[in-house]
Design a protein around this motif. Structure first.
Motif, PDB file in Angstrom:
ATOM      1  N   PRO A  81       0.807  -1.249   0.167  1.00 56.43           N
ATOM      2  CA  PRO A  81      -0.067  -0.098  -0.044  1.00 56.43           C
ATOM      3  C   PRO A  81       0.844   1.228   0.001  1.00 56.43           C
ATOM      4  CG  PRO A  81      -1.021  -1.663   1.466  1.00 56.43           C
ATOM      5  CD  PRO A  81       0.258  -2.248   0.932  1.00 56.43           C
ATOM      6  N   ALA A  82       2.110   1.168   0.563  1.00 54.22           N
ATOM      7  CA  ALA A  82       2.942   2.393   0.690  1.00 54.22           C
ATOM      8  C   ALA A  82       3.372   2.847  -0.861  1.00 54.22           C
ATOM      9  CB  ALA A  82       4.124   1.995   1.545  1.00 54.22           C
ATOM     10  N   ASP A  83       3.348   1.930  -1.648  1.00 52.78           N
ATOM     11  CA  ASP A  83       3.668   2.064  -2.995  1.00 52.78           C
ATOM     12  C   ASP A  83       2.734   2.748  -3.924  1.00 52.78           C
ATOM     13  OD1 ASP A  83       6.197   0.642  -2.863  1.00 52.78           O
ATOM     14  OD2 ASP A  83       5.340  -1.155  -3.151  1.00 52.78           O
ATOM     15  N   ALA A  84       1.518   2.786  -3.514  1.00 50.84           N
ATOM     16  CA  ALA A  84       0.492   3.331  -4.318  1.00 50.84           C
ATOM     17  C   ALA A  84       0.535   4.773  -4.872  1.00 50.84           C
ATOM     18  CB  ALA A  84      -0.971   3.472  -3.606  1.00 50.84           C
ATOM     19  N   PRO A  85       1.228   5.681  -4.152  1.00 53.66           N
ATOM     20  CA  PRO A  85       1.365   6.953  -4.670  1.00 53.66           C
ATOM     21  C   PRO A  85       2.443   7.030  -6.007  1.00 53.66           C
ATOM     22  CG  PRO A  85       1.502   7.209  -2.343  1.00 53.66           C
ATOM     23  CD  PRO A  85       1.295   5.720  -2.608  1.00 53.66           C
ATOM     24  N   ALA A  86       3.556   6.097  -5.602  1.00 54.91           N
ATOM     25  CA  ALA A  86       4.470   5.872  -6.765  1.00 54.91           C
ATOM     26  C   ALA A  86       4.018   5.109  -8.186  1.00 54.91           C
ATOM     27  CB  ALA A  86       5.809   5.438  -6.060  1.00 54.91           C
ATOM     28  N   ILE A  87       3.126   4.359  -7.737  1.00 57.76           N
ATOM     29  CA  ILE A  87       2.698   3.545  -8.733  1.00 57.76           C
ATOM     30  C   ILE A  87       1.814   4.399  -9.542  1.00 57.76           C
ATOM     31  CG2 ILE A  87       0.963   1.523  -9.381  1.00 57.76           C
ATOM     32  CD1 ILE A  87       1.926   0.196  -7.009  1.00 57.76           C
ATOM     33  N   SER A  88       0.705   5.164  -8.930  1.00 58.07           N
ATOM     34  CA  SER A  88      -0.129   6.276  -9.659  1.00 58.07           C
ATOM     35  C   SER A  88       0.844   7.031 -10.533  1.00 58.07           C
ATOM     36  CB  SER A  88      -0.962   6.982  -8.612  1.00 58.07           C
ATOM     37  OG  SER A  88      -1.585   7.945  -9.314  1.00 58.07           O
TER      38      SER A  88
ATOM     39  N   LYS B 265      -8.334   8.594 -14.595  1.00 58.05           N
ATOM     40  CA  LYS B 265      -9.202   8.442 -13.335  1.00 58.05           C
ATOM     41  C   LYS B 265      -8.968   7.085 -12.890  1.00 58.05           C
ATOM     42  CE  LYS B 265     -12.532  11.880 -15.084  1.00 58.05           C
ATOM     43  NZ  LYS B 265     -13.828  12.075 -15.656  1.00 58.05           N
ATOM     44  N   SER B 266      -8.965   6.158 -13.804  1.00 57.20           N
ATOM     45  CA  SER B 266      -8.752   4.781 -12.924  1.00 57.20           C
ATOM     46  C   SER B 266      -7.654   4.321 -12.135  1.00 57.20           C
ATOM     47  CB  SER B 266      -8.731   3.803 -14.169  1.00 57.20           C
ATOM     48  OG  SER B 266      -9.882   3.873 -14.617  1.00 57.20           O
ATOM     49  N   PHE B 267      -6.710   5.509 -12.053  1.00 56.95           N
ATOM     50  CA  PHE B 267      -5.299   5.220 -11.655  1.00 56.95           C
ATOM     51  C   PHE B 267      -5.013   6.095 -10.472  1.00 56.95           C
ATOM     52  CE2 PHE B 267      -4.850   2.541 -15.508  1.00 56.95           C
ATOM     53  CZ  PHE B 267      -4.920   1.327 -14.847  1.00 56.95           C
ATOM     54  N   SER B 268      -5.875   6.726  -9.840  1.00 51.66           N
ATOM     55  CA  SER B 268      -5.734   7.797  -8.648  1.00 51.66           C
ATOM     56  C   SER B 268      -4.913   6.907  -7.661  1.00 51.66           C
ATOM     57  CB  SER B 268      -6.928   8.198  -8.158  1.00 51.66           C
ATOM     58  OG  SER B 268      -7.956   7.281  -7.535  1.00 51.66           O
ATOM     59  N   ILE B 269      -4.682   7.464  -6.583  1.00 48.84           N
ATOM     60  CA  ILE B 269      -3.769   6.678  -5.524  1.00 48.84           C
ATOM     61  C   ILE B 269      -4.753   6.008  -4.796  1.00 48.84           C
ATOM     62  CG2 ILE B 269      -2.795   7.042  -3.113  1.00 48.84           C
ATOM     63  CD1 ILE B 269      -1.484   9.790  -4.399  1.00 48.84           C
ATOM     64  N   GLU B 270      -5.881   6.499  -4.809  1.00 41.82           N
ATOM     65  CA  GLU B 270      -6.983   5.583  -3.871  1.00 41.82           C
ATOM     66  C   GLU B 270      -7.474   4.508  -4.823  1.00 41.82           C
ATOM     67  OE1 GLU B 270      -7.327   8.904  -4.671  1.00 41.82           O
ATOM     68  OE2 GLU B 270      -6.871   9.490  -2.677  1.00 41.82           O
TER      69      GLU B 270
END
Length: 165
Positions: free
Chosen positions: A10-17, A42-47
């Motif tokens: 989950p900590a990777d989500a911002p970088a993946i986005s 829109k499908s790849f926001s951090i959330e």
């Protein structure tokens, strides 16, 4: 430094986005209109990425602990393969796909499918995927491709018989 492939957290989500959005705007924008890019973004926001982490097997490639590429496996479907534009053509996509194929083989998946963008069709073709059909979601064209995986150790795992080529 050599890239590392690992399961995403989950900590990777911002970088993946960020990797995905940069890739959409720099690479995919050559093949898709700004409206389609905005819709896909829109499908790849951090959330949204955090939610995907609980639904798929998501991988990241890191260099010096920074996420530079990602790919995921959703049952037998490869999804969201993106490499940061500054790292493209360095083999990261191939490394991620080799890991995806290993995971799929261990899970006894016989055929991998991928809904490819126009941008990535040649990449998947080089990896042995073949085009099955085109799908259209409004003006967005997606190429459905598939790859037959080889059984582990040349054995038919269901029947215990050796396969012949």
């Amino acid at each position: 430094m050599k890239p590392q492939i690992r399961a995403a957290t989950p900590a990777d989500a911002p970088a993946i986005s960020q990797v995905i959005i940069r890739s959409l705007h720099q690479s995919n924008a050559l093949d898709y209109s700004p409206d389609i890019i905005a819709q896909v973004e829109k499908s790849f926001s951090i959330e949204s990425v955090r939610a995907l982490l609980s639904q798929r097997h998501v991988l990241v490639a890191t260099i010096d602990c920074c996420v530079v590429a990602t790919a995921s496996l959703d049952r037998d479907v490869v999804r969201s393969v993106f490499v940061d534009p500054g790292q493209q053509r360095a083999g990261l996509g191939r490394q991620l796909m080799a890991t995806i194929e290993s995971i799929a083989t261990e899970a006894n998946i016989e055929v991998l499918r991928v809904p490819s963008s126009i941008t990535a069709e040649a990449f998947y073709s080089k990896l042995g995927f073949r085009k099955i059909r085109d799908e259209f979601h409004g003006a967005e064209r997606t190429i459905i491709m598939e790859l037959r995986l080889h059984r582990a150790a040349g054995r038919d795992l269901d029947h215990g018989q050796y396969l012949r080529d």
